[in-house]
Write an enzyme that holds these catalytic residues in place. Structure first.
Site, PDB file in Angstrom:
ATOM      1  N   GLY A 186      54.573   5.573 -30.471  1.00  0.00           N
ATOM      2  CA  GLY A 186      53.445   5.961 -31.312  1.00  0.00           C
ATOM      3  C   GLY A 186      53.002   4.892 -32.285  1.00  0.00           C
ATOM      4  O   GLY A 186      52.247   5.174 -33.222  1.00  0.00           O
TER       5      GLY A 186
ATOM      6  N   ASN B 199      54.703  12.788 -21.061  1.00  0.00           N
ATOM      7  CA  ASN B 199      55.379  13.696 -21.984  1.00  0.00           C
ATOM      8  C   ASN B 199      54.340  14.221 -22.971  1.00  0.00           C
ATOM      9  O   ASN B 199      53.922  13.509 -23.884  1.00  0.00           O
ATOM     10  CB  ASN B 199      56.490  12.918 -22.725  1.00  0.00           C
ATOM     11  CG  ASN B 199      57.211  13.784 -23.747  1.00  0.00           C
ATOM     12  OD1 ASN B 199      56.986  14.993 -23.823  1.00  0.00           O
ATOM     13  ND2 ASN B 199      58.070  13.161 -24.544  1.00  0.00           N
ATOM     14  N   TRP B 200      53.943  15.458 -22.756  1.00  0.00           N
ATOM     15  CA  TRP B 200      52.880  16.027 -23.599  1.00  0.00           C
ATOM     16  C   TRP B 200      53.392  16.410 -24.987  1.00  0.00           C
ATOM     17  O   TRP B 200      52.625  16.778 -25.844  1.00  0.00           O
ATOM     18  CB  TRP B 200      52.269  17.262 -22.923  1.00  0.00           C
ATOM     19  CG  TRP B 200      51.527  16.975 -21.651  1.00  0.00           C
ATOM     20  CD1 TRP B 200      51.390  15.766 -21.026  1.00  0.00           C
ATOM     21  CD2 TRP B 200      50.809  17.918 -20.842  1.00  0.00           C
ATOM     22  NE1 TRP B 200      50.644  15.902 -19.883  1.00  0.00           N
ATOM     23  CE2 TRP B 200      50.273  17.208 -19.739  1.00  0.00           C
ATOM     24  CE3 TRP B 200      50.569  19.290 -20.926  1.00  0.00           C
ATOM     25  CZ2 TRP B 200      49.515  17.829 -18.749  1.00  0.00           C
ATOM     26  CZ3 TRP B 200      49.813  19.912 -19.945  1.00  0.00           C
ATOM     27  CH2 TRP B 200      49.291  19.179 -18.867  1.00  0.00           C
ATOM     28  N   LYS B 201      54.698  16.356 -25.169  1.00  0.00           N
ATOM     29  CA  LYS B 201      55.326  16.744 -26.440  1.00  0.00           C
ATOM     30  C   LYS B 201      54.811  18.126 -26.862  1.00  0.00           C
ATOM     31  O   LYS B 201      54.596  18.965 -25.984  1.00  0.00           O
ATOM     32  CB  LYS B 201      55.101  15.654 -27.498  1.00  0.00           C
ATOM     33  CG  LYS B 201      55.594  14.283 -26.985  1.00  0.00           C
ATOM     34  CD  LYS B 201      55.686  13.219 -28.023  1.00  0.00           C
ATOM     35  CE  LYS B 201      56.201  11.918 -27.401  1.00  0.00           C
ATOM     36  NZ  LYS B 201      56.359  10.821 -28.324  1.00  0.00           N
TER      37      LYS B 201
ATOM     38  N   GLU C 215      63.005  11.780 -30.478  1.00  0.00           N
ATOM     39  CA  GLU C 215      62.530  12.816 -31.399  1.00  0.00           C
ATOM     40  C   GLU C 215      63.518  13.981 -31.463  1.00  0.00           C
ATOM     41  O   GLU C 215      63.643  14.652 -32.482  1.00  0.00           O
ATOM     42  CB  GLU C 215      61.126  13.282 -30.973  1.00  0.00           C
ATOM     43  CG  GLU C 215      60.073  12.228 -31.314  1.00  0.00           C
ATOM     44  CD  GLU C 215      58.867  12.199 -30.407  1.00  0.00           C
ATOM     45  OE1 GLU C 215      58.648  13.165 -29.654  1.00  0.00           O
ATOM     46  OE2 GLU C 215      58.143  11.180 -30.447  1.00  0.00           O
TER      47      GLU C 215
ATOM     48  N   GLU D  62      63.240   3.553 -24.454  1.00  0.00           N
ATOM     49  CA  GLU D  62      62.171   3.740 -25.420  1.00  0.00           C
ATOM     50  C   GLU D  62      62.627   3.216 -26.773  1.00  0.00           C
ATOM     51  O   GLU D  62      63.328   3.930 -27.507  1.00  0.00           O
ATOM     52  CB  GLU D  62      61.850   5.234 -25.575  1.00  0.00           C
ATOM     53  CG  GLU D  62      61.280   5.884 -24.354  1.00  0.00           C
ATOM     54  CD  GLU D  62      60.396   7.064 -24.743  1.00  0.00           C
ATOM     55  OE1 GLU D  62      59.275   7.109 -24.251  1.00  0.00           O
ATOM     56  OE2 GLU D  62      60.820   7.905 -25.552  1.00  0.00           O
TER      57      GLU D  62
ATOM     58  N   SER E  77      54.155   3.548 -26.652  1.00  0.00           N
ATOM     59  CA  SER E  77      52.799   3.001 -26.783  1.00  0.00           C
ATOM     60  C   SER E  77      52.244   2.408 -25.494  1.00  0.00           C
ATOM     61  O   SER E  77      51.556   1.380 -25.522  1.00  0.00           O
ATOM     62  CB  SER E  77      52.762   1.947 -27.906  1.00  0.00           C
ATOM     63  OG  SER E  77      53.084   2.542 -29.133  1.00  0.00           O
TER      64      SER E  77
ATOM     65  N   HIS F  92      65.480  12.520 -25.850  1.00  0.00           N
ATOM     66  CA  HIS F  92      64.357  11.799 -26.457  1.00  0.00           C
ATOM     67  C   HIS F  92      64.682  11.537 -27.927  1.00  0.00           C
ATOM     68  O   HIS F  92      65.316  12.360 -28.582  1.00  0.00           O
ATOM     69  CB  HIS F  92      63.079  12.637 -26.324  1.00  0.00           C
ATOM     70  CG  HIS F  92      61.850  11.859 -26.663  1.00  0.00           C
ATOM     71  ND1 HIS F  92      61.492  11.557 -27.963  1.00  0.00           N
ATOM     72  CD2 HIS F  92      60.904  11.280 -25.879  1.00  0.00           C
ATOM     73  CE1 HIS F  92      60.374  10.847 -27.948  1.00  0.00           C
ATOM     74  NE2 HIS F  92      60.001  10.665 -26.700  1.00  0.00           N
TER      75      HIS F  92
HETATM   76  O1  G3H Z   1      57.965  10.198 -24.470  1.00  0.00           O
HETATM   77  C1  G3H Z   1      57.084   9.386 -24.761  1.00  0.00           C
HETATM   78  C2  G3H Z   1      57.298   8.413 -25.798  1.00  0.00           C
HETATM   79  O2  G3H Z   1      57.826   8.963 -26.952  1.00  0.00           O
HETATM   80  C3  G3H Z   1      56.150   7.477 -26.023  1.00  0.00           C
HETATM   81  O3  G3H Z   1      55.137   8.065 -26.794  1.00  0.00           O
HETATM   82  P1  G3H Z   1      53.791   7.213 -27.031  1.00  0.00           P
HETATM   83  O4  G3H Z   1      53.304   6.795 -25.671  1.00  0.00           O
HETATM   84  O5  G3H Z   1      52.869   8.166 -27.704  1.00  0.00           O
HETATM   85  O6  G3H Z   1      54.172   6.035 -27.867  1.00  0.00           O
END
Ligand code: G3H
Length: 271
Positions: free
Chosen positions: A180, A16-18, A109, A174, A219, A107
């Protein structure tokens, strides 16, 4: 398969590149992943989920890698209707039209910053399914919910509310506090949570024959990956920041292969 062990489904390693990546960086990253993925064991699949703006170019790179590539395209969200007066939104149908196969929904977020509820997420799941996409539905407790001992209730509510009756996508666990943070849950706790989620899926989908892979996200790094993947029933991982570097992402993918784990294969990932 006659008489022997049923092979597991491939493990999914989802990046997930966000909201990261301009054209040049995204192209470079996708090319490096597609190239490195050629030598991955055949029981691992990669899903790249760039921002909407890079879907098309990443799709071109995946296509150029040929029909045997284990890499496919995912998106990070979709609208719950197929078209209409929704300025700034993107429908599941539009994603499918671009060559997208998976879509991340719910997600944390988006739940937090956009006020997405379980009911809305379920509508999005319905839209994704109708468009032929595989929804990756995210659930997870916050630190406060964990400290208050409400993890089970929170996960049960999210599974109940976010999934459709005939859900056949992917569930991503998650814990919000792990995203993060550099911290992953202790492995025995994670194993117990996966087992809990398996039971919740059985109850939600009213069947013992659960074929919904459960991913872990939060993470995930190359260093943590072998321990995380030692859980034989884990269907894969959802990776955020470590998916922004091809070398780190590919190291996680290498660790995902069942050939590297000594754990017995069990859980819902056997076809
Ligand atoms: O979609 C991915 C997650 O939010 C995990 O993010 P992260 O690997 O940066 O903790």
């Amino acid at each position: 398969m006659q008489g022997g062990k049923v092979p597991p489904l491939p493990r999914l390693v989802v990046g997930n590149w966000k909201m990261h990546g301009l054209r040049e960086q995204s192209t470079r990253l996708a090319r490096a992943v597609a190239e490195g993925a050629q030598s991955l064991p055949d029981d691992v699949r990669l899903v790249l989920c760039p921002p909407f703006t890079q879907l098309s170019s990443v799709h071109g790179i995946i296509n150029a890698a040929g029909p045997e590539t284990p890499v496919c395209l995912g998106a990070q969200d979709c609208h719950m209707t197929s078209s209409g007066a929704h300025t700034g939104d993107i429908s599941a149908e539009m994603l499918a039209d671009l060559g997208v196969r998976y879509v991340i929904l719910g997600h944390s977020e988006r739940r937090q910053a956009h006020g997405e509820t379980d009911a809305l997420i379920r509508q999005k799941v319905e839209a994704a399914e109708a468009a032929g996409l595989v929804p990756i539905v995210c659930i997870g407790e916050t630190m406060q919910e964990r400290l208050e001992g409400r993890t089970t209730t929170v996960l049960a509510t999210q599974v109940e509310g976010s999934l459709t009756d005939g859900f056949s996508g992917v569930l991503a666990y998650e814990p919000v506090w792990a995203i993060g943070s550099g911290t992953v849950p202790p492995i025995d706790e994670l194993e117990r949570t996966l087992s809990l989620l398996h039971g919740l899926l059985q109850s939600r989908l009213k069947t013992d024959d659960i074929r919904v892979p459960i991913l872990y996200g939060g993470s995930v790094t190359p260093a943590q990956a072998p321990t995380i993947f030692s859980i034989g029933s884990l269907g894969g991982v959802l990776v955020g920041s470590a998916s922004l570097e091809a070398e780190r992402f590919l190291r996680i993918a290498e660790a995902a292969s069942f050939r590297l784990t000594s754990q017995p294969l069990s859980g819902p990932y056997r076809s």
